[in-house]
Design a protein around this motif. Structure first.
Motif, mmCIF file in Angstrom:
data_model
loop_
_atom_site.group_PDB
_atom_site.id
_atom_site.type_symbol
_atom_site.label_atom_id
_atom_site.label_comp_id
_atom_site.label_asym_id
_atom_site.label_seq_id
_atom_site.Cartn_x
_atom_site.Cartn_y
_atom_site.Cartn_z
ATOM 1 N N VAL A 164 37.427 9.617 41.700
ATOM 2 C CA VAL A 164 36.567 8.679 40.976
ATOM 3 C C VAL A 164 37.278 7.348 40.759
ATOM 4 C CG1 VAL A 164 35.397 8.228 38.778
ATOM 5 C CG2 VAL A 164 35.192 10.458 39.861
ATOM 6 N N GLY A 165 38.506 7.416 40.285
ATOM 7 C CA GLY A 165 39.249 6.185 40.024
ATOM 8 C C GLY A 165 39.504 5.386 41.288
ATOM 9 N N GLY A 166 39.870 6.072 42.360
ATOM 10 C CA GLY A 166 40.096 5.383 43.631
ATOM 11 C C GLY A 166 38.839 4.710 44.154
ATOM 12 N N THR A 167 37.697 5.368 43.966
ATOM 13 C CA THR A 167 36.420 4.780 44.380
ATOM 14 C C THR A 167 36.133 3.513 43.575
ATOM 15 O OG1 THR A 167 35.537 6.916 45.056
ATOM 16 C CG2 THR A 167 33.929 5.206 44.540
ATOM 17 N N MET A 168 36.370 3.564 42.284
ATOM 18 C CA MET A 168 36.132 2.381 41.445
ATOM 19 C C MET A 168 37.078 1.240 41.823
ATOM 20 S SD MET A 168 33.518 3.150 39.732
ATOM 21 C CE MET A 168 33.484 1.700 38.692
ATOM 22 N N ILE A 169 38.338 1.572 42.065
ATOM 23 C CA ILE A 169 39.296 0.543 42.476
ATOM 24 C C ILE A 169 38.839 -0.098 43.782
ATOM 25 C CG2 ILE A 169 41.650 0.151 43.314
ATOM 26 C CD1 ILE A 169 42.507 2.436 41.330
ATOM 27 N N ALA A 170 38.426 0.707 44.739
ATOM 28 C CA ALA A 170 37.979 0.176 46.031
ATOM 29 C C ALA A 170 36.789 -0.769 45.853
ATOM 30 C CB ALA A 170 37.613 1.322 46.978
ATOM 31 N N HIS A 171 35.836 -0.393 45.010
ATOM 32 C CA HIS A 171 34.685 -1.272 44.763
ATOM 33 C C HIS A 171 35.120 -2.569 44.105
ATOM 34 C CE1 HIS A 171 30.979 0.885 45.845
ATOM 35 N NE2 HIS A 171 31.776 1.935 45.794
ATOM 36 N N GLY A 172 36.009 -2.479 43.122
ATOM 37 C CA GLY A 172 36.485 -3.680 42.443
ATOM 38 C C GLY A 172 37.239 -4.612 43.364
#
Length: 171
Positions: free
Chosen positions: A22-30
């Motif tokens: 989840v965190g990696g996905t959010m970082i990638a989007h940001g």
């Protein structure tokens, strides 16, 4: 005699896996938003945000920040709330009119990310986390942590939408 689970670390490893996903996905989007702030701002303007440049910058910062905190297992209920808030804004402004399935631009993906974030808040960040290092992993009950993540996230989304978003007129 106390019985030990056969693999006591398996739940902690599962939490770490979920946090990383989840965190990696959010970082990638940001990071994606941050690499193209001008294009992201144009997109925010097109979907009805009144201060699109500000929204683009805040989106990048919140997504990278909340994603990093989730991966680290830092203040997990609050980090999860930021994810829920971001995904709730996306659902309300972009995905809800298209139904459920992501293949039709629906809210399946954003809803799933939100649900996993609330579940992580309830479960706690586990042994391999900043929360465990500083003693925050046992604060509150699982239900209260989940309610905090969901409630604060949705409340933040509603406030952001009320302050900055106007539904675009249908051409």
């Amino acid at each position: 005699m106390t019985r030990r689970a056969p693999f006591p670390e398996s739940a902690d490893l599962a939490r770490l896996l979920l946090r990383t996903a989840v965190g990696g996905t959010m970082i990638a989007h940001g990071v994606r938003h941050g690499r193209s702030l001008e294009g992201t701002a144009r997109w925010f303007g097109a979907i009805g945000f009144e201060q699109p440049e500000l929204q683009a910058k805040l989106s990048a910062v919140v997504e990278i920040g909340s994603g990093s905190a989730i991966v680290a297992g830092a203040v997990t209920p609050l980090s999860a709330a930021a994810v829920v808030g971001t995904m709730s804004v996306a659902i309300a402004t972009v995905h809800r009119p298209h139904g459920y399935f992501v293949t039709a631009e629906g809210w399946e993906y954003t809803g799933f990310i939100s649900a996993v974030s609330v579940a992580l808040a309830a479960l706690g960040s586990g042994r391999y986390s900043v929360d465990r290092l500083v003693g925050l992993d046992r604060v509150g009950t699982p239900g209260r942590r989940a309610l905090l993540a969901a409630g604060l996230g949705v409340t933040g989304a509603v406030a952001q939408l009320a302050a900055f978003w106007r539904k675009p007129a249908v051409p």
